[in-house]
Design a protein around this motif. Structure first.
Motif, PDB file in Angstrom:
ATOM      1  N   ARG A  35      -9.417 -41.602 -31.026  1.00 46.36           N
ATOM      2  CA  ARG A  35      -8.654 -42.544 -31.871  1.00 46.36           C
ATOM      3  C   ARG A  35      -9.617 -43.415 -32.687  1.00 46.36           C
ATOM      4  O   ARG A  35      -9.406 -43.622 -33.882  1.00 46.36           O
ATOM      5  CB  ARG A  35      -7.775 -43.439 -30.991  1.00 46.36           C
ATOM      6  CG  ARG A  35      -6.681 -42.649 -30.303  1.00 46.36           C
ATOM      7  CD  ARG A  35      -5.378 -43.441 -30.219  1.00 46.36           C
ATOM      8  NE  ARG A  35      -4.302 -42.536 -29.819  1.00 46.36           N
ATOM      9  CZ  ARG A  35      -3.765 -42.509 -28.599  1.00 46.36           C
ATOM     10  NH1 ARG A  35      -4.157 -43.355 -27.675  1.00 46.36           N
ATOM     11  NH2 ARG A  35      -2.803 -41.642 -28.328  1.00 46.36           N
ATOM     12  N   SER A  92     -11.251 -41.486 -35.507  1.00 43.68           N
ATOM     13  CA  SER A  92     -10.372 -41.224 -36.652  1.00 43.68           C
ATOM     14  C   SER A  92     -10.209 -42.481 -37.507  1.00 43.68           C
ATOM     15  O   SER A  92      -9.677 -42.423 -38.606  1.00 43.68           O
ATOM     16  CB  SER A  92      -9.017 -40.702 -36.183  1.00 43.68           C
ATOM     17  OG  SER A  92      -8.311 -41.743 -35.545  1.00 43.68           O
ATOM     18  N   LYS A  93     -10.648 -43.620 -36.968  1.00 45.33           N
ATOM     19  CA  LYS A  93     -10.635 -44.849 -37.807  1.00 45.33           C
ATOM     20  C   LYS A  93     -12.040 -45.141 -38.318  1.00 45.33           C
ATOM     21  O   LYS A  93     -12.350 -46.253 -38.741  1.00 45.33           O
ATOM     22  CB  LYS A  93     -10.138 -46.020 -36.967  1.00 45.33           C
ATOM     23  CG  LYS A  93      -8.672 -45.891 -36.616  1.00 45.33           C
ATOM     24  CD  LYS A  93      -8.198 -47.135 -35.885  1.00 45.33           C
ATOM     25  CE  LYS A  93      -6.809 -46.913 -35.319  1.00 45.33           C
ATOM     26  NZ  LYS A  93      -6.743 -47.145 -33.880  1.00 45.33           N
ATOM     27  N   LEU A 143     -13.514 -36.038 -37.176  1.00 44.47           N
ATOM     28  CA  LEU A 143     -12.436 -37.030 -37.294  1.00 44.47           C
ATOM     29  C   LEU A 143     -12.882 -38.247 -38.085  1.00 44.47           C
ATOM     30  O   LEU A 143     -12.117 -38.793 -38.875  1.00 44.47           O
ATOM     31  CB  LEU A 143     -12.017 -37.513 -35.897  1.00 44.47           C
ATOM     32  CG  LEU A 143     -11.208 -36.572 -35.030  1.00 44.47           C
ATOM     33  CD1 LEU A 143     -10.925 -37.241 -33.692  1.00 44.47           C
ATOM     34  CD2 LEU A 143      -9.908 -36.220 -35.720  1.00 44.47           C
ATOM     35  N   HIS A 199     -10.644 -39.075 -41.144  1.00 48.63           N
ATOM     36  CA  HIS A 199      -9.800 -40.234 -40.826  1.00 48.63           C
ATOM     37  C   HIS A 199      -8.370 -39.839 -40.484  1.00 48.63           C
ATOM     38  O   HIS A 199      -7.429 -40.539 -40.842  1.00 48.63           O
ATOM     39  CB  HIS A 199      -9.796 -41.254 -41.977  1.00 48.63           C
ATOM     40  CG  HIS A 199     -11.057 -42.044 -42.045  1.00 48.63           C
ATOM     41  ND1 HIS A 199     -11.106 -43.405 -41.927  1.00 48.63           N
ATOM     42  CD2 HIS A 199     -12.339 -41.641 -42.200  1.00 48.63           C
ATOM     43  CE1 HIS A 199     -12.353 -43.810 -42.009  1.00 48.63           C
ATOM     44  NE2 HIS A 199     -13.119 -42.751 -42.181  1.00 48.63           N
ATOM     45  N   GLU A 200      -8.220 -38.718 -39.808  1.00 48.31           N
ATOM     46  CA  GLU A 200      -6.860 -38.344 -39.426  1.00 48.31           C
ATOM     47  C   GLU A 200      -6.905 -37.625 -38.087  1.00 48.31           C
ATOM     48  O   GLU A 200      -7.686 -36.694 -37.910  1.00 48.31           O
ATOM     49  CB  GLU A 200      -6.252 -37.431 -40.486  1.00 48.31           C
ATOM     50  CG  GLU A 200      -4.763 -37.306 -40.288  1.00 48.31           C
ATOM     51  CD  GLU A 200      -4.151 -36.129 -41.018  1.00 48.31           C
ATOM     52  OE1 GLU A 200      -4.845 -35.492 -41.833  1.00 48.31           O
ATOM     53  OE2 GLU A 200      -2.979 -35.846 -40.718  1.00 48.31           O
ATOM     54  N   THR A 259      -4.742 -35.404 -35.805  1.00 52.07           N
ATOM     55  CA  THR A 259      -3.514 -34.623 -35.621  1.00 52.07           C
ATOM     56  C   THR A 259      -3.329 -34.353 -34.123  1.00 52.07           C
ATOM     57  O   THR A 259      -4.292 -34.361 -33.365  1.00 52.07           O
ATOM     58  CB  THR A 259      -3.610 -33.271 -36.347  1.00 52.07           C
ATOM     59  OG1 THR A 259      -4.745 -32.574 -35.806  1.00 52.07           O
ATOM     60  CG2 THR A 259      -3.785 -33.439 -37.844  1.00 52.07           C
TER      61      THR A 259
END
Ligand code: ADP
Ligand code: ASP
Ligand code: MG
Length: 470
Positions: free
Chosen positions: A54, A57-58, A108, A112-113, A115
Motif C-alpha cells: 500500500r 503504491s503511494k 507499484l 501508483h496503483e 490492483t
C-alpha cells in the motif's frame, strides 16, 4: 491415516515455533501416519507485506522492509538448519522470493496503483518464505520433506482477494505432485493462503485463508483427517481473548463450525468447513502450544448431548443499512431491487431483518462496502425516494453478536434469555434475526456494546460450565 496438518502464523512465528511444528509432523510420522503440511506465513509477515504494498503504491517504499523480512527468516534458518549446504539453499530461496517482492513494490511505486491482482501477488509471498523453512526443519529431524508452492497445485478462479478453488483441476495436480511424495513417506509442505488461476496468475483465498487451503487439499487428497494447529485449545465457547472463562468445545458439528466461523470466530476461516464436509473428513482444531490437549473435533453429529446455545461470537467492522418509509408497505419489488443492488456491488450480506409492518428493511454488510452500497441504493431507488415511498436510506456502524448451537432448535426460552441478559446490561438491540435453521440468533448492537453483549450472553447461558476446562 493420511493427515493434512495446517500450522497458523503463531505456530510458525519463530525458529522455536517452527521446530515445534516440525516435531508435531515427525511425531505423527513415527506414529505411522502419512502427513501433508500446509503452512501460513510467520505471524505478522502478511500484514507487513500488505502495508508495504500500500505504501509503495503511494510512492513510499521503505527499503529496510526487505532487509527486516530477510533477517527474520534467515535467523530462523540459522537456528533450524544445521547442515550448511541445506541452510544456504533455504537462504537463497528466501532471498529470491524477497527479490520478487522488492521488484513488485518498485513497480507499484512507479505506477501508483495497487490492483487486487498485484496485492495478491505480494501478500502471498509470506507463505512462500515460510514453507522452505518448515520443510528444512522437518528434514533436519530426519524425515523427508520438500516445500511446494500452492500456485502449482491449487487452481482457483480469478477473484483476487477471495479466489475459489477449481476442485477437479486441483485434485488432478495434487494427486500427481503430492501423491508420490506422500507415498514414499515424505511430508510435503504446501504454502497456505495462495493458489493460481489456470493461467498461472497468483491468487489468494482471502485473509486467514490457510485454513481453507488445508481443507481444500484434504478433500483433494481424500485425507482421513484435517488438523488445524493454532494458538488456543480448539474452538471455544467464545473468543478467549474477550471472555476469560471461555471453554473448549470438545465436539461440534460441521454446521456449528461453519456458523461459528461465519459469525466471527476467527479460529477457523469461514469457508474451511465446506470442502471437508462434502467428503465427511473430520477436522480437528488443536493447540500447537499445548499439543496434549485434545482440542475440538468437528464431525457430522457434533455433540447432541449439549442442548441450547453452545457458543457466542461477534463480528466487528460491519454496517447496518436501513431502508425505511411508511410508503413502502405493499409496494412490491423494493426488496428485490435493493438486493439486486447489493449483488451488483458484490457485497456479502451477513444478516437481514424486516419489520412485519414492512416499514423498514435492514441488512448488515462489511463497513468498507457500505458507502458504495448506499450510493448505489439511492440511485436505484431514486423514483421511490422522490415519491416519498421510501424516506430514508442510511448506514450505521454496528457489530453483530450471534448465539449458536444445533440444539437451539426445540429448546424453548432462548430468545427470552438473550433479551433478559442484554436488558439487564442495558444493551440496546438494534435488530434481530433468527435463521430458519434455528441454530443461530444474531443481534445487531452498537459497536461499543459488542464485548459486553458477548460476555452477558456467555454468562446467561452458563457457557463457562458446559465446555471442557482449558
Ligand atoms: P492462526 O494464526 O493459527 O490461524 P488465528 O489468529 O487466525 O490463528 O485464530 C486463532 C484465534 O482465534 C485465537 O487466538 C482467538 O483469539 C480467536 N478466536 C475467536 N473466536 C474464537 C473461538 N470461539 N474459539 C477459539 N478462538 C477464537
Ligand atoms: N497469512 C495469511 C493471513 O495472515 C493467511 C493465514 O494466516 O491463514 O491472512
Ligand atoms: Mg487463522
Amino acid at each position: 491415516m493420511l493427515i493434512v496438518m495446517k500450522f497458523g502464523g503463531t505456530s510458525v512465528g519463530s525458529a522455536e515455533r517452527i521446530a515445534q511444528a516440525a516435531s508435531l509432523v515427525t511425531d505423527a510420522r513415527s506414529n505411522g501416519h502419512r502427513v501433508a503440511v500446509v503452512t501460513s506465513a510467520m505471524s505478522g509477515v502478511t500484514n507487513t507485506l500488505i502495508d508495504a504494498a500500500r505504501a509503495a503504491s503511494k510512492g513510499q517504499w521503505d527499503p529496510t522492509i526487505r532487509q527486516r523480512l530477510f533477517e527474520l527468516h534467515r535467523t530462523a534458518a540459522s537456528v533450524l538448519v544445521a547442515d550448511e549446504a541445506s541452510r544456504a539453499r533455504v537462504t537463497e530461496e528466501i532471498d529470491r522470493r524477497l527479490d520478487r517482492f522488492e521488484k513488485l513494490c518498485f513497480g507499484l511505486s512507479m505506477v501508483h496503483e495497487l490492483t487486487p491482482r498485484l496485492l495478491d501477488a505480494i501478500s502471498g509471498i509470506g507463505e512462500m518464505l515460510a514453507a522452505p523453512l518448515v520443510a528444512a526443519a522437518i528434514r533436519s529431524r530426519g524425515s523427508g520433506s520438500e516445500s511446494v508452492d500452492a500456485t502449482d497445485i491449487l487452481v482457483t478462479t480469478d477473484q483476487f482477494g477471495g479466489a475459489e478453488p477449481i476442485m477437479e483441476e486441483t485434485r488432478a495436480r495434487t494427486t500427481t505432485q503430492l501423491g508420490p511424495m506422500i507415498a514414499r513417506g515424505d511430508a510435503p509442505v504446501v504454502t497456505g493462503f495462495i493458489g493460481a488461476t489456470i493461467d498461472g496468475v497468483q491468487t489468494t483465498l482471502g485473509r486467514g485463508g490457510s485454513d481453507y487451503s488445508a481443507s481444500i487439499l484434504g478433500a483433494a487428497l481424500d485425507a482421513d483427517e484435517v488438523w488445524i494447529w493454532t494458538d488456543v485449545d480448539g474452538v471455544m465457547t467464545a473468543n478467549p481473548s474477550e471472555v476469560s472463562d471461555a471453554r473448549t468445545l470438545a465436539e461440534i458439528s460441521y454446521s456449528e463450525a461453519s456458523e461459528l466461523a461465519y459469525y466471527g470466530a476467527k479460529v477457523l476461516h469461514y469457508k474451511t468447513i465446506l470442502p471437508a464436509f462434502r467428503k465427511r473428513i473430520p477436522v480437528r482444531i488443536l493447540n500447537s502450544f499445548n499439543p496434549s490437549h485434545a482440542g475440538t473435533r468437528v464431525s457430522v453429529e457434533g455433540d447432541p448431548s449439549v442442548p441450547g446455545v453452545k457458543a457466542v461470537t461477534s463480528i466487528r467492522g460491519v454496517s447496518l443499512i436501513g431502508i425505511s418509509g411508511t410508503g413502502m408497505q405493499g409496494i412490491p419489488g423494493i426488496v428485490a431491487k435493493a438486493f439486486d443492488v447489493v449483488a451488483e456491488q458484490q457485497s456479502n450480506v451477513l444478516m437481514i431483518s424486516q419489520a412485519s409492518s414492512e416499514n423498514n428493511i435492514c441488512f448488515v454488510i462489511s463497513a468498507a462496502e457500505a458507502p458504495g452500497v448506499v450510493k448505489a441504493l439511492k440511485s436505484a431507488l431514486e423514483f421511490e425516494l422522490a415519491r416519498g415511498h421510501i424516506e430514508e436510506i442510511a448506514s450505521q456502524p454496528v457489530a453483530v453478536v450471534a448465539a449458536i448451537g444445533d440444539r437451539m432448535r426445540g429448546t424453548p426460552g432462548i430468545a427470552a434469555t438473550v433479551f433478559g441478559a442484554l436488558g439487564s446490561e442495558r444493551i440496546n438491540v438494534i435488530a434481530i434475526s433468527q435463521g430458519s435453521s434455528e441454530r443461530n440468533i444474531s443481534l445487531v448492537v452498537e459497536e461499543k456494546d459488542a464485548a459486553a453483549a458477548v460476555r452477558a450472553l456467555h454468562q446467561a447461558f452458563r457457557l463457562d460450565r458446559t465446555g471442557v476446562p482449558a
